[in-house]
Design an enzyme around this catalytic site. Structure first.
Site, PDB file in Angstrom:
ATOM      1  N   SER A 265      26.133 -47.389  59.811  1.00  0.00           N
ATOM      2  CA  SER A 265      27.429 -46.879  59.360  1.00  0.00           C
ATOM      3  C   SER A 265      28.493 -47.230  60.378  1.00  0.00           C
ATOM      4  CB  SER A 265      27.390 -45.357  59.148  1.00  0.00           C
ATOM      5  OG  SER A 265      27.234 -44.683  60.388  1.00  0.00           O
ATOM      6  N   GLY A 266      29.741 -47.166  59.921  1.00  0.00           N
ATOM      7  CA  GLY A 266      30.881 -47.348  60.812  1.00  0.00           C
ATOM      8  C   GLY A 266      31.808 -46.166  60.697  1.00  0.00           C
ATOM      9  N   ARG A 267      32.598 -45.949  61.741  1.00  0.00           N
ATOM     10  CA  ARG A 267      33.548 -44.838  61.752  1.00  0.00           C
ATOM     11  C   ARG A 267      34.866 -45.279  62.355  1.00  0.00           C
ATOM     12  NH1 ARG A 267      29.836 -41.384  64.134  1.00  0.00           N
ATOM     13  NH2 ARG A 267      29.766 -42.846  65.879  1.00  0.00           N
TER      14      ARG A 267
ATOM     15  N   HIS B 133      29.897 -53.112  73.625  1.00  0.00           N
ATOM     16  CA  HIS B 133      28.527 -52.795  73.248  1.00  0.00           C
ATOM     17  C   HIS B 133      28.473 -51.279  73.123  1.00  0.00           C
ATOM     18  CE1 HIS B 133      24.365 -52.324  72.857  1.00  0.00           C
ATOM     19  NE2 HIS B 133      23.922 -52.889  73.950  1.00  0.00           N
ATOM     20  N   ASP B 134      28.053 -50.778  71.962  1.00  0.00           N
ATOM     21  CA  ASP B 134      28.156 -49.336  71.719  1.00  0.00           C
ATOM     22  C   ASP B 134      27.417 -48.507  72.764  1.00  0.00           C
ATOM     23  OD1 ASP B 134      25.613 -50.044  70.787  1.00  0.00           O
ATOM     24  OD2 ASP B 134      26.018 -49.484  68.705  1.00  0.00           O
ATOM     25  N   THR B 135      26.324 -49.039  73.306  1.00  0.00           N
ATOM     26  CA  THR B 135      25.616 -48.281  74.345  1.00  0.00           C
ATOM     27  C   THR B 135      26.436 -48.209  75.625  1.00  0.00           C
ATOM     28  OG1 THR B 135      23.536 -49.063  73.401  1.00  0.00           O
ATOM     29  CG2 THR B 135      23.423 -48.000  75.547  1.00  0.00           C
TER      30      THR B 135
ATOM     31  N   ASN C   2      14.588 -50.885  75.503  1.00  0.00           N
ATOM     32  CA  ASN C   2      14.812 -50.591  74.083  1.00  0.00           C
ATOM     33  C   ASN C   2      13.554 -49.993  73.474  1.00  0.00           C
ATOM     34  OD1 ASN C   2      17.110 -52.292  74.557  1.00  0.00           O
ATOM     35  ND2 ASN C   2      17.190 -52.688  72.361  1.00  0.00           N
TER      36      ASN C   2
ATOM     37  N   GLY D 246      23.254 -39.686  67.728  1.00  0.00           N
ATOM     38  CA  GLY D 246      22.723 -38.919  66.611  1.00  0.00           C
ATOM     39  C   GLY D 246      21.428 -38.215  66.922  1.00  0.00           C
TER      40      GLY D 246
END
Length: 477
Positions: free
Chosen positions: A16-18, A240-242, A300, A410
């Site tokens: 998903s995106g926000r 990078h989201d992390t 990971n 999450g």
């Protein structure tokens, strides 16, 4: 901390995106988020393989940004983060097809050719990355073999591709570039020699920027379409989201491990310098770029993909599964749950994950889960064991004496997973914030705009006061 203001974060995940608006007041230490838009994301199988619907994704994030500017006309900048390794190829300003999805099968075929040219031991010394068959370097080798790479004159990772469509500027933000396999782990610059040896034209690699740098103003036509002020800037964040998530981990880096838990579970510690020893290579730990030049030394783990893809498989015939109910049933399962290797490569591709878990069990002569609740419990226990093991390895390899584990993203809402991670590691788990990625995105922009000041530790103190984590103590045995 000197001012107050508002910025917009585009946070794109694998499912998903926000679009989220962040309100930051450095004078009062206030940090708040408004969720403007959420939209689905996922793979699309085309004749050529597994791709992203990037066109649809850009449409949805543009609508979200337009909503954000209608609701908050005082927004000062926009920042974009996403998952790593995937990219779009361009010729001039034209995108040459929808970007491939990192789970596409083509990557496996390219690995042997890359390692025949540059052995993995040398690759690790140069780029510091753990082996993952979908790292960009292997994807580009597959592009080269197909002849597609010859058509491109530039290559942009997903958040940089969004930034290009917004601004017209072609850049590569360093934290995400560090996941390609083509960035020198010591230099932080493109490894042109490595690209040349692999037959990958270094000329397609764009100019590097760092978190906090200004990428450029919105194109006039884009600003008009979004209802944004003329000249509004797009700012590089930890794209990078992390990298963005780790900014918002309210930790003491010298004694903490983090788990950024969503589709993937990224388990590691934050360091000042990379660790590229034989031991870290053999343990498959990676050195990825962080904000302010920090190193995210991590491993990971397959993550909540195992659960979400199992649920998707069960629902394919029309069943509807309520996840909180399933997790409650999983928590009520009695007896010893089967623990499988969450990192087995067979679990990477979409499809019948429950069947593959049962197959894994059958190969080893252990009892496979029978009910959906048992499968869910087995997944949670297996993830918790993988997380605990990765934390132990990170501590040994890095020398960080881990006293606390922080879970963000999450997965921080999954009470069973947090508790079992505490139990299996023997360490307290502090859960939250759930929106760590968006918070990190917002804070890097806010610092660039002068709304906050200071180093990562200062920003983390602001996060801790705004979003108090929930503590899970390990059960006594």
């Amino acid at each position: 901390m000197t001012a107050a203001g508002t910025v917009a974060a585009v946070d794109l995940g694998a499912t998903s995106g926000r679009v989220i608006v962040g309100h930051v007041d450095g004078r009062t230490g206030t940090l708040a988020l408004d969720h403007i838009a959420r939209f689905p994301n996922g793979p699309v199988r085309l004749a050529s393989g597994l791709h992203w619907d990037f066109t649809g994704l850009y449409r949805d994030l543009s609508r979200g940004l337009a909503d954000a500017f209608r609701r908050e006309p005082g927004i000062r900048s926009v920042g974009v983060d996403s998952w790593a390794v995937d990219y779009g190829m361009l010729r001039g300003d034209r995108l040459l097809g929808e970007p491939f999805h990192y789970r596409d099968e083509r990557n496996e075929r390219a690995v042997a050719g890359v390692h025949a040219t540059v052995p993995f031991e040398e690759l690790y010394r140069r780029n510091g990355l753990q082996f993952l068959p979908f790292n960009t370097v292997y994807q580009l080798a597959a592009e080269r073999e197909s002849g597609c790479l010859d058509l491109a004159d530039s290559l942009l990772l997903v958040p940089d591709l969004v930034g290009f469509l917004l601004t017209g500027a072609k850049v590569a933000e360093r934290t995400n570039a560090s996941t390609t396999g083509l960035l020198g782990v010591a230099s932080g610059e493109w490894d042109v020699e490595l690209a040349d040896r692999l037959g990958l034209a270094a000329s397609v690699l764009p100019r590097l920027v760092s978190p906090g740098d200004r990428i450029g103003p919105l194109r006039p036509e884009v600003a008009d379409e979004l209802g944004a002020p003329a000249g509004l800037e797009v700012v590089a964040v930890g794209s990078h989201d992390t990298a963005s998530a780790v900014v918002a981990v309210p930790m003491r880096a010298e004694s903490s491990a983090y788990i950024s838990c969503g589709t993937w579970g990224l388990v590691g510690v934050e360091l000042e310098a990379p660790v590229t020893t034989d031991a870290s290579r053999e343990a498959n730990f990676t050195n990825e770029g962080g904000v302010d030049g920090r190193i995210r030394f991590l491993h990971n783990v397959m993550g909540l993909w195992l659960l979400s893809e199992s649920v998707r498989w069960w629902e394919r015939d029309g069943d509807t599964i309520d996840l909180p109910t399933l997790l409650a049933q999983a928590g009520a399962v009695t007896g010893e749950a089967t623990v499988f290797d969450a990192n087995d490569p067979r679990f990477l591709a979409p499809g019948d994950l429950p069947g593959r878990i049962a197959e894994w069990c059958a190969e080893r002569g252990v009892r496979a889960p029978q009910s959906r609740a048992e499968f869910a419990r087995s997944i949670i226990e297996s993830l918790a064991e993988a997380f605990a093991g990765a934390v132990r390895q990170a501590s040994i390899l890095s020398g960080v004496d881990v006293e606390t584990i922080h879970v963000v993203g999450g997965g921080s809402l999954n009470e069973l997973l947090c508790q079992r991670t505490a139990d299996r590691s023997g360490l307290p788990v502090l859960a939250g914030p759930v929106e760590a990625t968006a918070i990190g995105n917002v804070l890097v922009q806010a610092r660039a705009q002068g709304f906050v000041g200071g180093d990562l530790e200062s920003m983390r103190a602001l996060v801790a006061s705004a979003f108090a984590p929930r503590r899970y103590e390990p059960a006594t045995r």
